[in-house]
Design a protein around this motif. Sequence first.
Motif, PDB file in Angstrom:
ATOM      1  N   ALA A 150      48.511  38.572  47.365  1.00 36.33           N
ATOM      2  CA  ALA A 150      47.476  37.842  47.772  1.00 36.33           C
ATOM      3  C   ALA A 150      46.144  37.414  46.626  1.00 36.33           C
ATOM      4  O   ALA A 150      45.233  37.077  47.094  1.00 36.33           O
ATOM      5  N   GLY A 151      45.831  39.579  46.570  1.00 31.44           N
ATOM      6  CA  GLY A 151      44.504  39.385  45.331  1.00 31.44           C
ATOM      7  C   GLY A 151      44.901  38.428  44.394  1.00 31.44           C
ATOM      8  O   GLY A 151      43.591  38.039  44.042  1.00 31.44           O
ATOM      9  N   ARG A 152      46.210  38.267  43.963  1.00 33.39           N
ATOM     10  CA  ARG A 152      46.448  37.662  42.216  1.00 33.39           C
ATOM     11  C   ARG A 152      45.742  36.182  42.618  1.00 33.39           C
ATOM     12  O   ARG A 152      45.382  35.375  42.309  1.00 33.39           O
ATOM     13  N   GLU A 153      46.349  35.699  44.036  1.00 32.02           N
ATOM     14  CA  GLU A 153      46.125  34.019  44.250  1.00 32.02           C
ATOM     15  C   GLU A 153      45.026  34.129  44.591  1.00 32.02           C
ATOM     16  O   GLU A 153      44.340  33.006  43.786  1.00 32.02           O
ATOM     17  N   VAL A 154      43.914  35.242  45.097  1.00 33.82           N
ATOM     18  CA  VAL A 154      42.359  35.021  45.533  1.00 33.82           C
ATOM     19  C   VAL A 154      42.003  34.569  43.985  1.00 33.82           C
ATOM     20  O   VAL A 154      41.017  33.849  43.535  1.00 33.82           O
ATOM     21  N   ALA A 155      42.168  35.753  42.966  1.00 25.88           N
ATOM     22  CA  ALA A 155      41.802  35.825  41.759  1.00 25.88           C
ATOM     23  C   ALA A 155      42.077  34.125  40.807  1.00 25.88           C
ATOM     24  O   ALA A 155      41.198  33.892  39.973  1.00 25.88           O
ATOM     25  N   ARG A 156      43.280  33.846  40.956  1.00 23.08           N
ATOM     26  CA  ARG A 156      43.187  32.336  40.034  1.00 23.08           C
ATOM     27  C   ARG A 156      42.862  31.739  40.572  1.00 23.08           C
ATOM     28  O   ARG A 156      42.119  30.816  39.936  1.00 23.08           O
ATOM     29  N   HIS A 157      42.161  31.503  42.091  1.00 22.20           N
ATOM     30  CA  HIS A 157      41.783  30.652  42.853  1.00 22.20           C
ATOM     31  C   HIS A 157      40.081  30.192  41.849  1.00 22.20           C
ATOM     32  O   HIS A 157      40.039  29.657  41.564  1.00 22.20           O
ATOM     33  N   LEU A 158      39.689  32.044  42.447  1.00 23.26           N
ATOM     34  CA  LEU A 158      38.610  32.218  41.500  1.00 23.26           C
ATOM     35  C   LEU A 158      38.693  31.746  40.434  1.00 23.26           C
ATOM     36  O   LEU A 158      36.932  31.134  39.137  1.00 23.26           O
ATOM     37  N   ARG A 159      39.048  31.814  39.536  1.00 25.52           N
ATOM     38  CA  ARG A 159      39.241  31.015  37.546  1.00 25.52           C
ATOM     39  C   ARG A 159      39.177  30.517  38.014  1.00 25.52           C
ATOM     40  O   ARG A 159      38.209  29.532  36.649  1.00 25.52           O
ATOM     41  N   GLU A 160      40.117  29.322  38.459  1.00 30.93           N
ATOM     42  CA  GLU A 160      39.960  27.673  38.385  1.00 30.93           C
ATOM     43  C   GLU A 160      38.536  27.157  39.541  1.00 30.93           C
ATOM     44  O   GLU A 160      38.446  26.226  38.780  1.00 30.93           O
ATOM     45  N   MET A 161      38.039  27.899  39.987  1.00 32.44           N
ATOM     46  CA  MET A 161      36.803  27.602  39.745  1.00 32.44           C
ATOM     47  C   MET A 161      35.246  28.200  39.057  1.00 32.44           C
ATOM     48  O   MET A 161      34.542  27.801  39.135  1.00 32.44           O
ATOM     49  N   GLY A 162      36.232  28.586  37.895  1.00 29.32           N
ATOM     50  CA  GLY A 162      35.387  29.373  36.743  1.00 29.32           C
ATOM     51  C   GLY A 162      34.413  30.069  36.880  1.00 29.32           C
ATOM     52  O   GLY A 162      33.842  30.819  36.235  1.00 29.32           O
ATOM     53  N   ARG A 163      34.686  30.490  37.688  1.00 31.56           N
ATOM     54  CA  ARG A 163      34.310  32.705  38.113  1.00 31.56           C
ATOM     55  C   ARG A 163      35.155  33.560  37.067  1.00 31.56           C
ATOM     56  O   ARG A 163      36.596  32.925  36.903  1.00 31.56           O
ATOM     57  N   GLU A 164      34.463  34.787  36.651  1.00 29.23           N
ATOM     58  CA  GLU A 164      35.233  35.632  36.031  1.00 29.23           C
ATOM     59  C   GLU A 164      35.999  36.229  36.227  1.00 29.23           C
ATOM     60  O   GLU A 164      35.178  37.064  37.548  1.00 29.23           O
ATOM     61  N   THR A 165      36.867  36.229  36.182  1.00 28.85           N
ATOM     62  CA  THR A 165      37.544  37.536  36.766  1.00 28.85           C
ATOM     63  C   THR A 165      38.450  38.448  34.985  1.00 28.85           C
ATOM     64  O   THR A 165      38.665  37.693  34.581  1.00 28.85           O
ATOM     65  N   ARG A 166      38.103  39.826  35.708  1.00 26.54           N
ATOM     66  CA  ARG A 166      39.327  40.633  34.569  1.00 26.54           C
ATOM     67  C   ARG A 166      39.257  41.768  35.138  1.00 26.54           C
ATOM     68  O   ARG A 166      38.826  42.419  36.170  1.00 26.54           O
ATOM     69  N   ASN A 167      40.348  42.728  34.267  1.00 21.21           N
ATOM     70  CA  ASN A 167      41.360  43.647  34.857  1.00 21.21           C
ATOM     71  C   ASN A 167      39.771  44.805  34.029  1.00 21.21           C
ATOM     72  O   ASN A 167      39.830  44.589  32.876  1.00 21.21           O
ATOM     73  N   ALA A 168      40.239  45.736  34.740  1.00 21.19           N
ATOM     74  CA  ALA A 168      39.474  47.086  34.140  1.00 21.19           C
ATOM     75  C   ALA A 168      40.919  47.305  32.838  1.00 21.19           C
ATOM     76  O   ALA A 168      41.454  47.590  32.731  1.00 21.19           O
ATOM     77  N   ALA A 169      40.076  47.971  32.010  1.00 22.32           N
ATOM     78  CA  ALA A 169      40.523  48.752  30.684  1.00 22.32           C
ATOM     79  C   ALA A 169      41.126  49.424  31.328  1.00 22.32           C
ATOM     80  O   ALA A 169      41.275  50.934  31.763  1.00 22.32           O
ATOM     81  N   PHE A 170      42.292  49.838  29.902  1.00 19.06           N
ATOM     82  CA  PHE A 170      43.196  50.849  30.298  1.00 19.06           C
ATOM     83  C   PHE A 170      42.687  52.157  29.855  1.00 19.06           C
ATOM     84  O   PHE A 170      42.026  52.162  28.690  1.00 19.06           O
ATOM     85  N   THR A 171      42.483  52.826  30.679  1.00 16.61           N
ATOM     86  CA  THR A 171      41.619  54.181  29.875  1.00 16.61           C
ATOM     87  C   THR A 171      43.057  55.344  30.060  1.00 16.61           C
ATOM     88  O   THR A 171      44.259  55.116  30.817  1.00 16.61           O
ATOM     89  N   PRO A 172      42.784  56.336  29.282  1.00 16.37           N
ATOM     90  CA  PRO A 172      43.452  57.990  29.904  1.00 16.37           C
ATOM     91  C   PRO A 172      44.170  58.193  31.301  1.00 16.37           C
ATOM     92  O   PRO A 172      45.159  58.506  31.579  1.00 16.37           O
ATOM     93  N   GLN A 173      43.267  57.723  31.763  1.00 22.33           N
ATOM     94  CA  GLN A 173      43.782  58.115  33.312  1.00 22.33           C
ATOM     95  C   GLN A 173      44.161  57.753  34.156  1.00 22.33           C
ATOM     96  O   GLN A 173      45.283  57.958  35.195  1.00 22.33           O
ATOM     97  N   HIS A 174      44.564  55.683  32.954  1.00 21.84           N
ATOM     98  CA  HIS A 174      45.715  55.251  34.742  1.00 21.84           C
ATOM     99  C   HIS A 174      47.139  55.004  32.928  1.00 21.84           C
ATOM    100  O   HIS A 174      47.994  55.739  33.946  1.00 21.84           O
TER     101      HIS A 174
END
Length: 157
Positions: free
Chosen positions: A101-125
């Motif tokens: 569901a969250g993925r679908e919301v993010a896709r919808h926001l991108r379609e509306m022109g909003r920027e969605t980004r994933n966090a950078a991959f860190t040593p903690q990840h």
Amino acid sequence: MDGDACPVRDEVFRVAARHGLAVTVVSNGSRGVRLPDGIRRVIVAEGADAADDWIAEAIRPGDICVTADIPLASRCLAAGGHAVAPGGRIWDLENIGSALAGREVARHLREMGRETRNAAFTPQHRSRFLESMEAVVQRALRGGAAPPRPMPDFFSD
């Protein structure tokens, strides 16, 4: 393993070697990545979901899929497999629905022109991934595969 741009390949290889597990790396091309001896490489045709489709069809109960792709993780769980994200998130039947569901919301926001980004991959990840992968391997070795159950098909790619 969903091999296209996977940031934890070496960690998967180390955990698998420690437990004597087979690893298959599936990708849309060789990508110039050299694999250790004993690692199976499957190269599928070019296409947005070709690697995902191969993995979803090949996964069996108890198998582990390493992927950041939420719909692929869902398909693997539906087949009775396990799924772990490179950042260390263990996907299960309790949390995959909200992730879809969250993925679908993010896709919808991108379609509306909003920027969605994933966090950078860190040593903690990377550290979290190693802990999660070990936990999932232990569960799989004990026969703790999730029973196959139809997953809700709310969203499509």
